[in-house]
Write a protein that holds these residues in place. Structure first.
Motif, mmCIF file in Angstrom:
data_model
loop_
_atom_site.group_PDB
_atom_site.id
_atom_site.type_symbol
_atom_site.label_atom_id
_atom_site.label_comp_id
_atom_site.label_asym_id
_atom_site.label_seq_id
_atom_site.Cartn_x
_atom_site.Cartn_y
_atom_site.Cartn_z
ATOM 1 N N GLN A 1 0.841 -1.211 0.000
ATOM 2 C CA GLN A 1 0.000 0.000 0.000
ATOM 3 C C GLN A 1 0.870 1.253 0.000
ATOM 4 N N PHE A 2 1.896 1.257 0.821
ATOM 5 C CA PHE A 2 2.800 2.409 0.886
ATOM 6 C C PHE A 2 3.543 2.597 -0.430
ATOM 7 N N LEU A 3 4.016 1.508 -1.029
ATOM 8 C CA LEU A 3 4.742 1.585 -2.294
ATOM 9 C C LEU A 3 3.852 2.144 -3.404
ATOM 10 N N MET A 4 2.619 1.687 -3.496
ATOM 11 C CA MET A 4 1.715 2.176 -4.535
ATOM 12 C C MET A 4 1.386 3.655 -4.329
ATOM 13 N N GLY B 1 0.889 6.263 -14.553
ATOM 14 C CA GLY B 1 -0.288 6.425 -13.694
ATOM 15 C C GLY B 1 -1.315 5.339 -13.916
ATOM 16 N N LEU B 2 -1.575 4.987 -15.172
ATOM 17 C CA LEU B 2 -2.533 3.916 -15.449
ATOM 18 C C LEU B 2 -2.000 2.557 -14.986
ATOM 19 N N GLY B 3 -0.687 2.367 -15.079
ATOM 20 C CA GLY B 3 -0.104 1.120 -14.575
ATOM 21 C C GLY B 3 -0.284 0.977 -13.071
ATOM 22 N N VAL B 4 -0.062 2.074 -12.353
ATOM 23 C CA VAL B 4 -0.243 2.053 -10.903
ATOM 24 C C VAL B 4 -1.717 1.823 -10.568
ATOM 25 N N LEU B 5 -2.608 2.499 -11.287
ATOM 26 C CA LEU B 5 -4.035 2.346 -11.008
ATOM 27 C C LEU B 5 -4.564 0.970 -11.395
ATOM 28 N N ALA B 6 -3.867 0.267 -12.280
ATOM 29 C CA ALA B 6 -4.263 -1.097 -12.621
ATOM 30 C C ALA B 6 -3.727 -2.105 -11.602
ATOM 31 N N LEU B 7 -2.494 -1.891 -11.145
ATOM 32 C CA LEU B 7 -1.876 -2.848 -10.217
ATOM 33 C C LEU B 7 -2.366 -2.696 -8.780
ATOM 34 N N GLY C 1 -3.376 -5.948 -6.668
ATOM 35 C CA GLY C 1 -2.475 -6.342 -5.580
ATOM 36 C C GLY C 1 -3.148 -6.283 -4.225
ATOM 37 N N THR C 2 -4.004 -5.264 -4.024
ATOM 38 C CA THR C 2 -4.737 -5.159 -2.766
ATOM 39 C C THR C 2 -5.666 -6.351 -2.590
ATOM 40 N N LEU C 3 -6.323 -6.759 -3.662
ATOM 41 C CA LEU C 3 -7.235 -7.907 -3.585
ATOM 42 C C LEU C 3 -6.477 -9.194 -3.245
ATOM 43 N N VAL C 4 -5.385 -9.440 -3.947
ATOM 44 C CA VAL C 4 -4.616 -10.675 -3.717
ATOM 45 C C VAL C 4 -4.019 -10.695 -2.309
#
Length: 105
Positions: A33-36, A70-76, A80-83
């Motif tokens: 979460q902090f990294l994103m 930005g779109l890459g971060v918003l996609a990951l 990642g949060t779900l997994v």
């Protein structure tokens, strides 16, 4: 299903502490979460100086790079949060039910 408590008995419910693996998963979740968040905010910091460039090709390239990052971060981030969130829930400590005998009155 836990057995029925005796009349007047005190019942406590608590969770056992996480295992070492569970604590590692918890730290991985919060680290992710902090990294994103840092990547999302760092994107703005990194790209903004180049967007005002006098060369239009540099400004356009910075805008495209910033949008892509930005779109890459918003996609990951949600994936990642779900997994990691499911792994976090699966590594919780077991639910313990403790029963104390009824107090003598």
């Amino acid at each position: 299903m836990p057995p029925e408590p005796a009349p007047g008995a005190l019942t406590f419910r608590a969770r056992a502490p996480r295992s070492a693996f569970g604590r590692g998963v918890k730290w991985a979740f919060w680290g992710f979460q902090f990294l994103m968040l840092a990547l999302a905010l760092g994107n703005c910091t990194m790209v903004l100086p180049y967007l005002g460039s006098a060369d239009p090709e540099v400004a356009l390239g910075a805008g495209l790079f910033g949008a892509q990052l930005g779109l890459g971060v918003l996609a990951l981030w949600p994936l990642g949060t779900l997994v990691l969130g499911v792994a976090l829930l699966l590594t919780r400590g077991r639910l313990l039910t403790l029963q104390a005998p009824p107090p003598n009155a």
